[in-house]
Design an enzyme around this catalytic site. Structure first.
Site, PDB file in Angstrom:
ATOM      1  CG  ASP A  42      -0.211   0.005   2.538  1.00  0.00           C
ATOM      2  OD1 ASP A  42       0.739  -0.778   2.694  1.00  0.00           O
ATOM      3  OD2 ASP A  42      -0.579   0.799   3.427  1.00  0.00           O
ATOM      4  CD  GLU A  75       4.387   0.947   6.893  1.00  0.00           C
ATOM      5  OE1 GLU A  75       5.195   1.352   7.746  1.00  0.00           O
ATOM      6  OE2 GLU A  75       4.020   1.651   5.923  1.00  0.00           O
TER       7      GLU A  75
END
Length: 378
Positions: free
Chosen positions: A82, A138
């Site tokens: 991400d 994250e």
């Protein structure tokens, strides 16, 4: 173990393939808050990993896990797919590889690192004992992957984190992070006709912000930073509600506990105002003690590969490596791409550094597998 990874040449030779994989991943935009985009990127990482490693991953939501071999896990290779870049960022920050510089949203943080991890593990003669874990949340604090990360790290000889280097240096220490929201609840009233009947949340926040900022301790390395501020509804209404967020960075857990206690002890300044304190510690610190042995090993192996001296630095930013260190697993971070500008317009990767850094990761995993395998057999 069979033939070892002995030099950088094999990754220089495969650099065109590595770059093509990075391009595919960067072009698949994946902002953390966009579930559909993250899911599509997870699909792509799964396909890439299956091609490179020769085996499909376990899919846990947006997270991907490759457990290689049939024995116990001994080395965890950790990354995330991400990014902070919203869908559409490619229009203003297109992927490119010009003048030895690779650009594109999320290229440094950390899609290049994901590709490097896959190719480094694929180069091992026997990757049995390696777990590759690529998560999808994250950048927003790993709310759904923390337990998975800690479980996969448990019992491993090492966790190797593919976050980007800091000006070429490995990250040998990271501060712990706490995140808070301070909410003020007052009472609305007409700002012109009856302001005295209101309880102004804006004024309450104005009193609280400098108090919170004073929780910092420069000598201890503790920063306490009020960030996002919101209050009010209209320009002629006494604000009934407001809030501000607080970012806390600490070098040790005692400081994290001290700040947490003081945050939750805040009391209102204004009569009839109320406070709500949300949040707390998000990531424990990653201390130098968790990385020092792995860092010394990386320096020695880097010298053997003919690389420039491997350096290390302590940083204020946190990563999922904080979680692995927090459960007692030796952790080395910053093993991913070299470049600069993470989260910024000038985000970029130095292409010439990719082969050497991928080789360093491969030989580091290789040596850890050999040593942990001997200990296990013993």
């Amino acid at each position: 173990m069979a033939a070892r990874v002995t030099d950088v040449h094999q990754f220089t030779k495969s650099l065109p393939v590595i770059l093509a994989d990075i391009e595919r991943l960067v072009r698949q935009e994946s902002p953390s808050a966009d579930a559909a985009a993250v899911a599509a990127c997870a699909d792509l990482v799964a396909r890439l990993g299956t091609t490179v490693l020769g085996v499909a991953p376990d899919r846990i939501g947006p997270h991907l896990r490759w457990r290689l071999g049939t024995g116990p896990a001994r080395v965890l290779v950790l990354g995330h797919h991400d990014t902070v870049w919203p869908v559409g960022s490619l229009a203003s920050h297109p992927f490119s590889t010009l003048g030895g510089i690779l650009r594109g949203p999320g290229c440094l943080d950390m899609k290049t690192g994901v590709v490097m991890a896959l190719h480094a593990v694929a180069a091992l003669a026997d990757p049995a004992g390696v777990t590759v874990l690529i998560t999808g949340d994250e950048e927003v604090g790993s709310p759904s992957s923390r337990a998975l990360i800690e479980a996969e790290a448990a019992g491993c000889a090492a966790a190797l984190v593919l976050e980007a280097a800091a000006d070429g240096a490995l990250k040998i220490a990271r501060k712990g992070v706490s995140l808070y929201e301070v909410r003020a609840i007052g009472r609305a009233a007409h700002a012109g006709l009856e302001p005295h009947l209101g309880v102004n949340a804006v004024l309450e926040l104005a009193h609280q912000i400098p108090v919170v900022a004073q929780f910092a301790d420069e000598q201890a390395g503790t920063t306490v930073t009020p960030t996002l501020l919101k209050a009010g509804t209209t320009t002629n209404t006494v604000a009934a509600r407001g809030s501000f967020h607080v970012d806390v960075r600490v070098t040790d857990e005692a400081e994290q506990a001290r700040v947490d206690k003081r945050m939750h002890a805040l009391t209102p300044f204004l009569a009839d105002a109320n406070l709500e304190i949300l949040g707390g510690p998000n990531r424990p610190p990653l201390p130098v003690s968790a990385s020092m042995d792995l860092f010394a090993r990386a320096q020695r192996l880097g010298k053997g590969l003919g690389l420039d001296p491997v350096t290390g630095v302590a940083v204020g930013g946190a990563s999922d490596g904080n979680f692995t260190a927090g459960v007692g697993v030796p952790t080395l971070d910053g093993l991913g791409a070299a470049g600069g500008g993470a989260h910024a317009d000038h985000e970029h990767v130095l292409i010439d550094e990719i082969p050497g850094r991928t080789a360093l990761l491969a030989v580091l995993i290789e040596e850890l597998l050999e040593e942990s395998g001997e200990t296990h057999r013993g």
